[in-house]
Design a protein around this motif. Structure first.
Motif, PDB file in Angstrom:
ATOM      1  N   MET A  11       0.825  -1.209   0.000  1.00  0.00           N
ATOM      2  CA  MET A  11       0.000   0.000   0.000  1.00  0.00           C
ATOM      3  C   MET A  11       0.861   1.262   0.000  1.00  0.00           C
ATOM      4  O   MET A  11       0.454   2.303  -0.512  1.00  0.00           O
ATOM      5  CB  MET A  11      -0.954   0.023   1.199  1.00  0.00           C
ATOM      6  N   ALA A  12       2.058   1.185   0.546  1.00  0.00           N
ATOM      7  CA  ALA A  12       2.949   2.346   0.620  1.00  0.00           C
ATOM      8  C   ALA A  12       3.758   2.552  -0.668  1.00  0.00           C
ATOM      9  O   ALA A  12       4.418   3.575  -0.818  1.00  0.00           O
ATOM     10  CB  ALA A  12       3.894   2.195   1.809  1.00  0.00           C
ATOM     11  N   MET A  13       3.698   1.605  -1.588  1.00  0.00           N
ATOM     12  CA  MET A  13       4.480   1.689  -2.825  1.00  0.00           C
ATOM     13  C   MET A  13       3.812   2.610  -3.844  1.00  0.00           C
ATOM     14  O   MET A  13       2.620   2.877  -3.771  1.00  0.00           O
ATOM     15  CB  MET A  13       4.638   0.301  -3.446  1.00  0.00           C
ATOM     16  N   ARG A  14       4.624   3.076  -4.770  1.00  0.00           N
ATOM     17  CA  ARG A  14       4.109   3.857  -5.897  1.00  0.00           C
ATOM     18  C   ARG A  14       4.815   3.362  -7.149  1.00  0.00           C
ATOM     19  O   ARG A  14       6.009   3.111  -7.143  1.00  0.00           O
ATOM     20  CB  ARG A  14       4.384   5.337  -5.704  1.00  0.00           C
ATOM     21  N   PHE A  15       4.052   3.232  -8.216  1.00  0.00           N
ATOM     22  CA  PHE A  15       4.572   2.733  -9.476  1.00  0.00           C
ATOM     23  C   PHE A  15       4.366   3.786 -10.560  1.00  0.00           C
ATOM     24  O   PHE A  15       3.559   4.698 -10.419  1.00  0.00           O
ATOM     25  CB  PHE A  15       3.858   1.434  -9.866  1.00  0.00           C
ATOM     26  N   ALA A  16       5.089   3.631 -11.656  1.00  0.00           N
ATOM     27  CA  ALA A  16       4.924   4.550 -12.780  1.00  0.00           C
ATOM     28  C   ALA A  16       3.504   4.439 -13.315  1.00  0.00           C
ATOM     29  O   ALA A  16       2.935   3.349 -13.357  1.00  0.00           O
ATOM     30  CB  ALA A  16       5.930   4.202 -13.877  1.00  0.00           C
ATOM     31  N   SER A  17       2.926   5.570 -13.701  1.00  0.00           N
ATOM     32  CA  SER A  17       1.580   5.524 -14.264  1.00  0.00           C
ATOM     33  C   SER A  17       1.649   4.867 -15.638  1.00  0.00           C
ATOM     34  O   SER A  17       2.655   4.954 -16.338  1.00  0.00           O
ATOM     35  CB  SER A  17       0.974   6.918 -14.356  1.00  0.00           C
TER      36      SER A  17
END
Length: 83
Positions: A57-63
């Motif tokens: 949940m804390a991760m972010r990925f490239a759109s």
């Protein structure tokens, strides 16, 4: 191998055992933020499953773009625990 699995594979520090993995389904919004995580296959320990959900949940990925529009959709990935 999906893009998300490739990104996560780059963080592996040691060879995991088969019980050190959780298969999850992740929903990404148009900005690459994780908005939902569901367990598809548990590692067998509810506390570790919950830990994996919090970490993801804390991760972010490239759109992801489809033409001129950004897309949001579900992705399957394997979360590996690091001891």
């Amino acid at each position: 191998m999906s893009l998300i699995n490739k990104l996560l594979a780059g963080t592996v520090k040691s060879a995991p055992t088969s019980t050190d993995k959780v298969l999850v389904r992740v929903y990404l919004d148009t900005g690459g933020h994780v908005t939902d995580v569901t367990i598809r296959k548990s590692c067998g320990d509810p506390e570790r499953d919950a830990h994996a959900q919090r970490e993801i949940m804390a991760m972010r990925f490239a759109s992801k773009r489809k033409g001129a529009k950004t897309s949001h959709n579900w992705h399957d990935l394997t979360y590996t625990f690091h001891e």
